[in-house]
Design an enzyme around this catalytic site. Sequence first.
Site, PDB file in Angstrom:
ATOM      1  N   HIS A 275      -1.917  -2.715   7.549  1.00 54.86           N
ATOM      2  CA  HIS A 275      -2.625  -3.290   6.398  1.00 54.86           C
ATOM      3  C   HIS A 275      -2.114  -4.700   6.079  1.00 54.86           C
ATOM      4  CE1 HIS A 275      -5.027  -3.161   2.743  1.00 54.86           C
ATOM      5  NE2 HIS A 275      -3.993  -3.716   2.126  1.00 54.86           N
TER       6      HIS A 275
ATOM      7  N   CYS B 200      -7.496 -13.199  -6.431  1.00 55.53           N
ATOM      8  CA  CYS B 200      -8.717 -12.791  -7.141  1.00 55.53           C
ATOM      9  C   CYS B 200      -9.409 -11.636  -6.410  1.00 55.53           C
ATOM     10  CB  CYS B 200      -9.650 -13.973  -7.328  1.00 55.53           C
ATOM     11  SG  CYS B 200     -10.002 -14.837  -5.824  1.00 55.53           S
TER      12      CYS B 200
END
Lengths: 449, 267
Positions: A97, A51
Amino acid sequence: MPGLFVVGVSHRSSPVALRERLAVPSSELAAHVRGLAGRSGLSEAVLLSTCNRVELYGVAPDDASEQRARTAFGARVEGHELSPHLYERGGPDAVRHVFRVASSLDSMVVGEPQILGQVKEAYAAALEAGTVGGLLERCFGRAFAVAKRVRSETGIAAGNVSVSSVATDLARQIFGDLSGRRVLLIGAGKMGESAARHLRAQGAQLFVLNRSMERAIQLAAACDGEPRGLHELPAELALADIAIASTSSDRFVVTTELMKQVVKQRKYRQLFLIDIAVPRNVDPRVGEMENVFVYDVDDLQKVAQQNLAQRRREAEAAEALVEQEMREFEAWRRSLDLKPLLVGLRKHVHGILAAELERTLPRLGADASRDRAALEKMLEAATSKLLHQPFVELKRAGEQGDEVLPAAVQRLFPLAAPAPAAAPSGAGAPAVEAEHDEEHALPLGKPAG
Amino acid sequence: MAALFTLTAALYVAAAALYLDFLGRGRERSAGAGAALLGLGAALHFAFLLAEGLRGASPVGADIQQALSVASWLVALGLLATTRGKPRLRVLGAFVTPVTLLLFLGAGFRRGVAVVGEEMRSALLPVHVAANVLGLVAFALAFGVAVAYLVQERQLRRKQLGALFQRLPPLDVLDALSFRLVATGFPMFTLGVVTGTVWAVQRDPSAPAIDATQTVGLLAWATFAMVLLLRVVVGFRGRRAAFGTALGFLGACAVLVGYVVRKDGGS
């Protein structure tokens, strides 16, 4: 050299309205990533969809595939809508990342544990889709290990950061195991309900008290508790271990007079009163009584804020750890670039020695052909010993990003132009096998004999 | 012998320092190292006790310092057994190891002075000493747990919920553990008081009423009796029970101090 890259949007870069259009349900992840990799011509791909973020991690054999992957990733959104929110990272930045994401350093709530499970789920879907090869296999494997290190070596996950989980945490610090403990939910406030659900999830028994019996029954059914009328409060407080007050009353529901009666009946057992209502439902003077602990919403929020601040401090240590792991991964990846050179050098030296052996053998008479196996063994050992030190130095140069030494070797020996040492495309298993076979051929360890 | 004593004391000091470091700074390694050094200290302590026994310095149970030494050794073993396999309880080392150390140092104070005279010894003496030692060991552990409870309860009441709060065990766990330890030590201590009284009467039936040291001993016994009675009957628990437990142990320690500084060893 194939490039590792990531392209995506997250809670930091984009609104939820955009993310939800790019999101992929977990049941469709495998099919989606297979399609993306196929259409773009990527060697490897993993699609992460939560989400808070939608990201595509890929290994592209050339710039055109990377460009196609970017277009395919954002196909469901207009280009001009997506580009201000889209971020792209390549090489070491992409590695950093994924390590940060898996370690929950890039999460909305730093240190939250769900993201690691979601990254693992995305990786499993990519494995199922057959889009993981040597590079992403190693990269995600390291990302999981880094996340584990970050959680165990730093306090990034210490202390809860939501009011309801802080309340549960405090209850555990008072009672230890919460299973079988009696929890009262007084009133029907949302936050109270959330705290009660947390405690119920820990195995506590839940009793819902409300002025309206009908509402009590509804809420009890929703929270897996038992309904009670508000008139039963004194009797229930005498039995309870934890009480969550969350009514809309503008007067104290739990007064000192009530608690004076209750404390004796309770035989001074500990009682944890959580007052989440505004205005407050519990007289603060109740907290001065023996073995009664009262926490209001401000107290809980203060703890949540302290925990969050503590996590941010710990995040600095975690970032250093991620940086170190990223450098190690890069060193490994650079060593991949050298493999064609090392393989070529070994072939070259071995070829010369083998040719000399072939020329010499006929001159040695009949006995020599009987010893051929031994001579070939000797040739292998000589190649390994001869190349051990050069390989060690070349490997070190590769790890340090030094390009002078590999260039000098290229110049000194007439080696064929090295083919790219790509982590092979397709399923992980063949890629890994190929890589291991090469490694076994290289005498990077101690020379034999 | 002196070297063994010094080395054991040094290990107990180091273990206490490491446990306190764990309490203060939360370094897991300190807790592990503290437990290891405490274990090593207890092993050396056992060697010290064996050497003392072989030397035959004083008969079993006739020397208050010997009793103290055994008690401190058992407290160390008791702590290791209580915290074994329970990471949340390891922090108790910070409260109990200093007690072990003080008891052990007390055993080395004015050695050999307080030996019970040969004419005073009887079959009851070893029973009296053993019961008191076992009671003292349980109370020493209960004392450490009670102090941890008081620290934790104070933090919870003052809403200081920092790292120290997170490291200490839950209040209910501490309360229940303290109760179990007091309930275990009390029958032993009672046996010690009864055998001590019988021994004193046997020794000299015409002796006057009990002296100051014995009075403190009886008060300590009464404190523990009250803690247990009120806990069972009224449900007395939490802070008051922890205070009572700490007070009772300090009373028992006062008795020991009285015996150690007296020249007659309590005879």
